[in-house]
Write an enzyme that holds these catalytic residues in place. Sequence first.
Site, PDB file in Angstrom:
ATOM      1  N   TYR A   1      -2.460  -1.804  10.325  1.00 24.34           N
ATOM      2  CA  TYR A   1      -2.482  -1.945   8.866  1.00 24.34           C
ATOM      3  C   TYR A   1      -1.221  -1.335   8.262  1.00 24.34           C
ATOM      4  O   TYR A   1      -0.559  -1.944   7.420  1.00 24.34           O
ATOM      5  CB  TYR A   1      -3.732  -1.253   8.307  1.00 24.34           C
ATOM      6  CG  TYR A   1      -3.899  -1.389   6.820  1.00 24.34           C
ATOM      7  CD1 TYR A   1      -4.481  -2.518   6.260  1.00 24.34           C
ATOM      8  CD2 TYR A   1      -3.483  -0.372   5.955  1.00 24.34           C
ATOM      9  CE1 TYR A   1      -4.649  -2.640   4.884  1.00 24.34           C
ATOM     10  CE2 TYR A   1      -3.639  -0.479   4.583  1.00 24.34           C
ATOM     11  CZ  TYR A   1      -4.223  -1.620   4.052  1.00 24.34           C
ATOM     12  OH  TYR A   1      -4.381  -1.735   2.693  1.00 24.34           O
TER      13      TYR A   1
ATOM     14  N   SER B   1       0.855  -1.190   0.000  1.00 23.38           N
ATOM     15  CA  SER B   1       0.000   0.000   0.000  1.00 23.38           C
ATOM     16  C   SER B   1       0.887   1.234   0.000  1.00 23.38           C
ATOM     17  O   SER B   1       2.065   1.159   0.401  1.00 23.38           O
ATOM     18  CB  SER B   1      -0.860   0.019   1.267  1.00 23.38           C
ATOM     19  OG  SER B   1      -1.477   1.286   1.423  1.00 23.38           O
TER      20      SER B   1
HETATM   21  P1  NAD Z   1     -11.516  -6.234  -0.488  1.00 20.06           P
HETATM   22  O1  NAD Z   1     -11.947  -6.224   0.922  1.00 20.06           O
HETATM   23  O2  NAD Z   1     -12.452  -5.814  -1.563  1.00 20.06           O
HETATM   24  O3  NAD Z   1     -10.905  -7.666  -0.860  1.00 20.06           O
HETATM   25  C1  NAD Z   1     -10.091  -8.387   0.007  1.00 20.06           C
HETATM   26  C2  NAD Z   1     -10.414  -9.861  -0.114  1.00 20.06           C
HETATM   27  O4  NAD Z   1      -9.533 -10.599   0.753  1.00 20.06           O
HETATM   28  C3  NAD Z   1     -11.845 -10.213   0.298  1.00 20.06           C
HETATM   29  O5  NAD Z   1     -12.469 -10.990  -0.712  1.00 20.06           O
HETATM   30  C4  NAD Z   1     -11.653 -11.023   1.576  1.00 20.06           C
HETATM   31  O6  NAD Z   1     -12.650 -12.018   1.762  1.00 20.06           O
HETATM   32  C5  NAD Z   1     -10.281 -11.629   1.351  1.00 20.06           C
HETATM   33  N1  NAD Z   1      -9.656 -12.079   2.586  1.00 20.06           N
HETATM   34  C6  NAD Z   1      -9.668 -11.451   3.796  1.00 20.06           C
HETATM   35  N2  NAD Z   1      -9.039 -12.205   4.715  1.00 20.06           N
HETATM   36  C7  NAD Z   1      -8.625 -13.339   4.082  1.00 20.06           C
HETATM   37  C8  NAD Z   1      -7.937 -14.498   4.499  1.00 20.06           C
HETATM   38  N3  NAD Z   1      -7.539 -14.658   5.769  1.00 20.06           N
HETATM   39  N4  NAD Z   1      -7.671 -15.460   3.594  1.00 20.06           N
HETATM   40  C9  NAD Z   1      -8.069 -15.324   2.298  1.00 20.06           C
HETATM   41  N5  NAD Z   1      -8.742 -14.243   1.848  1.00 20.06           N
HETATM   42  C10 NAD Z   1      -9.023 -13.266   2.725  1.00 20.06           C
HETATM   43  O7  NAD Z   1     -10.209  -5.297  -0.521  1.00 20.06           O
HETATM   44  P2  NAD Z   1      -9.284  -4.717  -1.701  1.00 20.06           P
HETATM   45  O8  NAD Z   1      -9.358  -3.249  -1.627  1.00 20.06           O
HETATM   46  O9  NAD Z   1      -9.520  -5.421  -2.960  1.00 20.06           O
HETATM   47  O10 NAD Z   1      -7.875  -5.132  -1.073  1.00 20.06           O
HETATM   48  C11 NAD Z   1      -6.993  -6.044  -1.657  1.00 20.06           C
HETATM   49  C12 NAD Z   1      -5.605  -5.719  -1.160  1.00 20.06           C
HETATM   50  O11 NAD Z   1      -5.288  -4.371  -1.490  1.00 20.06           O
HETATM   51  C13 NAD Z   1      -5.440  -5.825   0.353  1.00 20.06           C
HETATM   52  O12 NAD Z   1      -4.184  -6.409   0.660  1.00 20.06           O
HETATM   53  C14 NAD Z   1      -5.468  -4.380   0.791  1.00 20.06           C
HETATM   54  O13 NAD Z   1      -4.791  -4.184   2.004  1.00 20.06           O
HETATM   55  C15 NAD Z   1      -4.770  -3.704  -0.357  1.00 20.06           C
HETATM   56  N6  NAD Z   1      -4.985  -2.275  -0.497  1.00 20.06           N
HETATM   57  C16 NAD Z   1      -6.232  -1.749  -0.607  1.00 20.06           C
HETATM   58  C17 NAD Z   1      -6.376  -0.374  -0.694  1.00 20.06           C
HETATM   59  C18 NAD Z   1      -7.727   0.241  -0.769  1.00 20.06           C
HETATM   60  O14 NAD Z   1      -7.823   1.469  -0.673  1.00 20.06           O
HETATM   61  N7  NAD Z   1      -8.791  -0.503  -0.946  1.00 20.06           N
HETATM   62  C19 NAD Z   1      -5.264   0.466  -0.691  1.00 20.06           C
HETATM   63  C20 NAD Z   1      -4.010  -0.090  -0.601  1.00 20.06           C
HETATM   64  C21 NAD Z   1      -3.882  -1.463  -0.498  1.00 20.06           C
END
Ligand code: NAD
Length: 257
Positions: free
Chosen positions: A157, A143
Amino acid sequence: MRLLNKVSLITGGSSGIGRETALRFAQEGARVVVVDVNDAAGQETVSLVQQAGGEAVYFHADVSKPADCEKMIAFAESTYGQLNILFNNAGIMHGDDDDAIATTEEVWDLTMAINVKGVFFGCKYGIPALRRAGGGSIINTASFVALLGAATPQLAYTASKGAVLAMTRELAVIHARENIRVNALCPGPLRTELLMKFLNTEAKKQRRLVHVPMGRFGEAREMADAALYLASDESSFVTGTEFMVDGGITAAYVTPE
Ligand code: NAD
């Protein structure tokens, strides 16, 4: 097609970045193993890929559990014969994640178990599979907060994503001569469920957008395009990077009016 004959595994494939990347990779010819703990939504991702003419299967695994990660890699190899692309993307941002005073040890431990150990276990079992395939590409979702302090406190986080980035660099160096590339995808704030649940008021959303030169949240689809580049041979000399896809956040001192 940019990923023809490649087999990919995407954790967190039921939603957000993971789902969009499954669709994007499949569109470019990859076979996709969608991994998540949300089975109904994971099956839906598979259906969406199939409806678009692509090939995907779902596998249930909790990335914080080593046995699950070992099984998901074995499943990918037994289903499609090899593994070429590993996208360690599953992650959480806990609703009670806060500053150092308010964050509980439980929230800290859960965040680290999924966000940091999840990437470690993915690599622990995935790297031998990539070696068997003659090399490959690993993408770990970190991130922008791996590099910058967050304006809305989310200490566990932020620390977890710093660990993902540091781990990525070392993995890249250690495995560089095995034809295994390892890069961190560093998204800016996105309009996905993960962040919108956390920034649950208009005031919190606007507080975050103040820092984004482009003045908007990113889309999961934009991360999928970045992951596609890192997965494909177009990035063949790219390893160990912090690949920023953040609407200009890390470039800014003052944002435009
Ligand atoms: P999201 O919540 O839409 O998707 C995350 C997915 O991970 C979900 O389907 C959830 O069920 C799954 N998950 C959670 N715990 C799990 C586990 N223990 N085992 C297997 N699957 C699991 O979120 P997103 O925004 O698509 O995030 C994806 C990645 O991007 C994450 O690592 C998040 O930290 C990172 N990220 C997101 C943002 C943002 O602004 N959304 C910014 C920077 C980084």
